[in-house]
Enzyme design. Structure first.
Site, mmCIF file in Angstrom:
data_model
loop_
_atom_site.group_PDB
_atom_site.id
_atom_site.type_symbol
_atom_site.label_atom_id
_atom_site.label_comp_id
_atom_site.label_asym_id
_atom_site.label_seq_id
_atom_site.Cartn_x
_atom_site.Cartn_y
_atom_site.Cartn_z
ATOM 1 C CG ASP A 193 -2.062 -0.942 1.124
ATOM 2 O OD1 ASP A 193 -2.205 -1.576 0.068
ATOM 3 O OD2 ASP A 193 -2.850 -1.041 2.088
ATOM 4 C CG ASP A 195 -1.918 3.818 3.211
ATOM 5 O OD1 ASP A 195 -1.394 2.689 3.174
ATOM 6 O OD2 ASP A 195 -3.150 3.996 3.262
ATOM 7 C CD1 TRP A 255 -10.509 -0.688 1.917
ATOM 8 C CD2 TRP A 255 -12.105 -1.833 2.988
ATOM 9 N NE1 TRP A 255 -9.979 -1.130 3.100
ATOM 10 C CE2 TRP A 255 -10.936 -1.831 3.785
ATOM 11 C CE3 TRP A 255 -13.237 -2.501 3.455
ATOM 12 C CZ2 TRP A 255 -10.873 -2.452 5.027
ATOM 13 C CZ3 TRP A 255 -13.170 -3.140 4.697
ATOM 14 C CH2 TRP A 255 -11.996 -3.102 5.469
ATOM 15 C CD GLU A 258 -8.024 -6.237 -1.074
ATOM 16 O OE1 GLU A 258 -9.224 -6.081 -0.796
ATOM 17 O OE2 GLU A 258 -7.108 -5.656 -0.458
ATOM 18 C CG ASP A 259 -6.663 -8.102 2.759
ATOM 19 O OD1 ASP A 259 -7.859 -8.156 2.406
ATOM 20 O OD2 ASP A 259 -6.308 -7.552 3.815
ATOM 21 C CG MET A 285 -1.538 3.494 7.220
ATOM 22 S SD MET A 285 -3.215 2.929 7.516
ATOM 23 C CE MET A 285 -4.051 4.492 7.572
ATOM 24 C CG HIS A 288 -5.885 7.480 3.944
ATOM 25 N ND1 HIS A 288 -6.982 6.860 3.418
ATOM 26 C CD2 HIS A 288 -5.068 6.476 4.348
ATOM 27 C CE1 HIS A 288 -6.840 5.552 3.486
ATOM 28 N NE2 HIS A 288 -5.680 5.285 4.064
ATOM 29 N NE ARG A 290 -14.559 3.705 3.555
ATOM 30 C CZ ARG A 290 -13.895 2.585 3.816
ATOM 31 N NH1 ARG A 290 -13.221 1.993 2.850
ATOM 32 N NH2 ARG A 290 -13.897 2.044 5.016
HETATM 33 N N1 UDH Z 1 -5.456 3.149 -3.116
HETATM 34 C C1 UDH Z 1 -5.157 4.276 -3.891
HETATM 35 N N2 UDH Z 1 -6.165 5.092 -4.263
HETATM 36 C C2 UDH Z 1 -7.460 4.869 -3.915
HETATM 37 C C3 UDH Z 1 -7.745 3.740 -3.124
HETATM 38 C C4 UDH Z 1 -6.726 2.923 -2.724
HETATM 39 O O1 UDH Z 1 -3.994 4.523 -4.234
HETATM 40 O O2 UDH Z 1 -8.316 5.662 -4.303
HETATM 41 C C5 UDH Z 1 -4.376 2.179 -2.821
HETATM 42 C C6 UDH Z 1 -3.287 2.728 -1.928
HETATM 43 O O3 UDH Z 1 -2.074 2.075 -2.190
HETATM 44 C C7 UDH Z 1 -3.815 2.353 -0.572
HETATM 45 C C8 UDH Z 1 -4.365 0.938 -0.852
HETATM 46 O O4 UDH Z 1 -4.907 1.044 -2.154
HETATM 47 O O5 UDH Z 1 -2.834 2.375 0.412
HETATM 48 C C9 UDH Z 1 -5.396 0.453 0.147
HETATM 49 O O6 UDH Z 1 -6.510 1.335 0.178
HETATM 50 P P1 UDH Z 1 -6.912 2.148 1.502
HETATM 51 O O7 UDH Z 1 -5.710 2.882 2.007
HETATM 52 O O8 UDH Z 1 -8.115 2.961 1.220
HETATM 53 O O9 UDH Z 1 -7.283 1.027 2.501
HETATM 54 P P2 UDH Z 1 -7.179 1.143 4.037
HETATM 55 O O10 UDH Z 1 -7.693 -0.163 4.498
HETATM 56 O O11 UDH Z 1 -8.138 2.351 4.437
HETATM 57 O O12 UDH Z 1 -5.823 1.555 4.470
HETATM 58 C C10 UDH Z 1 -9.527 2.214 4.279
HETATM 59 C C11 UDH Z 1 -10.222 3.564 4.513
HETATM 60 C C12 UDH Z 1 -10.085 4.018 5.903
HETATM 61 C C13 UDH Z 1 -10.932 5.229 6.172
HETATM 62 C C14 UDH Z 1 -10.619 5.781 7.524
HETATM 63 C C15 UDH Z 1 -11.423 7.005 7.831
HETATM 64 N N3 UDH Z 1 -10.954 7.578 9.073
HETATM 65 C C1 NGS Z 2 -10.616 -6.797 7.208
HETATM 66 C C2 NGS Z 2 -10.784 -6.778 5.707
HETATM 67 C C3 NGS Z 2 -9.436 -6.785 5.033
HETATM 68 C C4 NGS Z 2 -8.621 -5.617 5.553
HETATM 69 C C5 NGS Z 2 -8.521 -5.675 7.074
HETATM 70 C C6 NGS Z 2 -7.776 -4.509 7.658
HETATM 71 O O1 NGS Z 2 -11.849 -6.747 7.830
HETATM 72 O O2 NGS Z 2 -9.611 -6.698 3.641
HETATM 73 O O3 NGS Z 2 -9.848 -5.684 7.617
HETATM 74 O O4 NGS Z 2 -8.303 -3.347 7.140
HETATM 75 N N1 NGS Z 2 -11.556 -7.965 5.322
HETATM 76 C C7 NGS Z 2 -12.848 -7.924 4.997
HETATM 77 O O5 NGS Z 2 -13.485 -6.909 4.989
HETATM 78 C C8 NGS Z 2 -13.497 -9.228 4.649
HETATM 79 S S1 NGS Z 2 -7.793 -1.938 7.559
HETATM 80 O O6 NGS Z 2 -8.230 -1.696 8.901
HETATM 81 O O7 NGS Z 2 -6.319 -1.938 7.441
HETATM 82 O O8 NGS Z 2 -8.372 -0.947 6.646
HETATM 83 O O9 NGS Z 2 -7.312 -5.622 5.017
#
Ligand code: UDH
Ligand code: NGS
Length: 372
Positions: A193, A195, A255, A258-259, A285, A288, A290
């Site tokens: 990722d 971030d 979102w 997939e992992d 991290m 950011h 969503r």
């Molecule tokens: N990513 C992008 N652009 C996007 C979406 C995702 O570059 O528009 C890539 C990026 O590498 C990112 C990764 O996909 O680090 C994972 O996406 P994410 O950072 O959105 O997933 P994460 O689980 O956060 O880290 C989910 C949203 C959390 C919202 C929190 C609100 N306080």
């Molecule tokens: C789980 C998600 C994963 C995700 C993990 C951490 O619940 O894809 O949280 O997410 N699985 C499902 O939703 C089935 S995080 O808090 O880093 O945004 O990677």
């Protein structure tokens, strides 16, 4: 016991045994570790390409650094690691700052290899991406020096989803695997990722005997692994391991999940997840909100019950995409791709936005992106 009852009991025991034996054989047959394929055809720019054929790679593969002929192998433990690192995101560093700082050590496209020894692994670092240039700047600033100290022969590939359709992190990573492999004979793939920045350089961005989950202790989770099978964030698979699981699923739009699907593929193919310890595996991290067009996929939990049956039906073997542009920055290779959200029935099933490819915001260069 009357004779008939005894016979019935015997018959019942025999049929139960037969039933379980057949069931076991059936499960075993479905679960045999798949052999690594010797040819693998994907669809790239509407053309079939066998990505395992040596012919795919141009003869002029970029080989940064000094010619390795006379050099010995790098030591297993890189000698110049620092251990725990100071990482700070509240700065207004620019890509040009980073180019000035680490650029002199790099070849175009974010390529590096040590000059004093032959790297133990050729590593492609793949970043799924859309509209996160500020994060990318921090990532490049901190991670390039770490990878250099780890004495890797590496390249950084930012796989940029074109258009405003539902985001597909896993498909972008499959594309990264193919695009990197077309360019150079990588043997290890680190999926990261944008971030997530490691805060200990002893966390080696290398592959091991089993698929490796690197982002073990993230500040956002108070440096605790949230659950045992998690495989998101930063992970590393060798070429053979990635082929064995048929890569990631291409059908997780939006979102989540997939992992976990990859985690299940790994276990169904009789591999384990290896990890560094929770001190070495520390990450910071970049906070950011969503992103738009990356809402949680409402089908993600249901889809995880289907992994077992989909491994061979959905992955590298069914990958199809179009390359819009490949741009070489000094710090990274930017591959902008159409992931074909508009023609995938899984997008409409998920109720997510198929999107259009005419919305070219992701094609803005980093410099353009930063302009007010
Ligand atoms: N990513 C992008 N652009 C996007 C979406 C995702 O570059 O528009 C890539 C990026 O590498 C990112 C990764 O996909 O680090 C994972 O996406 P994410 O950072 O959105 O997933 P994460 O689980 O956060 O880290 C989910 C949203 C959390 C919202 C929190 C609100 N306080
Ligand atoms: C789980 C998600 C994963 C995700 C993990 C951490 O619940 O894809 O949280 O997410 N699985 C499902 O939703 C089935 S995080 O808090 O880093 O945004 O990677």
């Amino acid at each position: 016991m009357p004779k008939t009852a005894f016979k019935l009991l015997l018959l019942f025991s025999f049929s139960s045994l037969t039933f379980f034996a057949v069931l076991l054989l059936h499960l075993k047959a479905r679960n045999v570790p798949a052999a690594v394929p010797s040819s693998l055809v994907i669809t790239r720019n509407n053309t079939s390409v066998n990505i395992l054929a040596a012919a795919v790679r141009p003869n002029t593969t970029p080989t940064p650094g000094r010619p390795g002929g006379a050099l010995g192998p790098c030591p297993d433990g890189p000698p110049n690691l620092l251990g725990s690192l100071y990482v700070e995101f509240r700065t207004n560093r620019t890509l040009q700052d980073v180019r000035n700082l680490v650029g002199p050590f790099l070849q175009q496209g974010g390529r590096y290899r040590p000059s004093s020894c032959v790297a133990r692994q050729k590593v492609a670092v793949i970043i799924p991406f859309r509209n996160r240039y500020e994060h990318l700047t921090h990532w490049l600033h901190y991670v390039h020096p770490v990878l250099m100290r780890q004495q890797l022969d590496y390249g950084v590939y930012v796989i940029n989803q074109d258009g405003d359709g539902a985001f597909n992190r896993a498909k972008l990573m499959n594309i990264g695997f193919v695009e990197a492999l077309i360019e150079y004979d990588y043997d290890c793939f680190v999926f990261s990722d944008v971030d997530l920045v490691p805060i200990d350089d002893r966390n080696l961005y290398r592959c091991s005997d089993h698929p490796r989950h690197l982002s073990v202790a993230v500040d956002k989770f108070n440096f605790i692994l949230p659950y045992a099978t998690i495989f998101g964030g930063v992970s590393a698979l060798s070429k053979q391991q990635f082929l064995k699981v048929n890569g990631f699923s291409n059908t997780f739009w939006g979102w989540g999940g997939e992992d976990d699907d990859m985690s299940q593929r790994i276990s169904y193919r009789r591999m384990f997840i290896s990890r560094p310890d929770s001190v070495t595996g520390r990450y910071k991290m970049i906070q950011h909100e969503r992103d738009s067009h990356n809402d949680p996929n409402p089908r993600r939990v249901q889809k995880l019950t289907e992994t077992y049956f989909n491994i061979i039906k959905d992955g590298l073997s069914t990958l199809s995409y179009t390359v819009r542009e490949i741009r070489k920055d000094l710090l990274y290779t930017l591959v902008t791709v159409d992931v074909q959200a508009d023609v995938d029935p899984d997008v409409s099933r998920s109720g997510l936005k198929p999107g259009s490819n005419s919305y070219k915001v992701s094609l803005l260069s980093p410099e353009e992106h930063f302009q007010d």
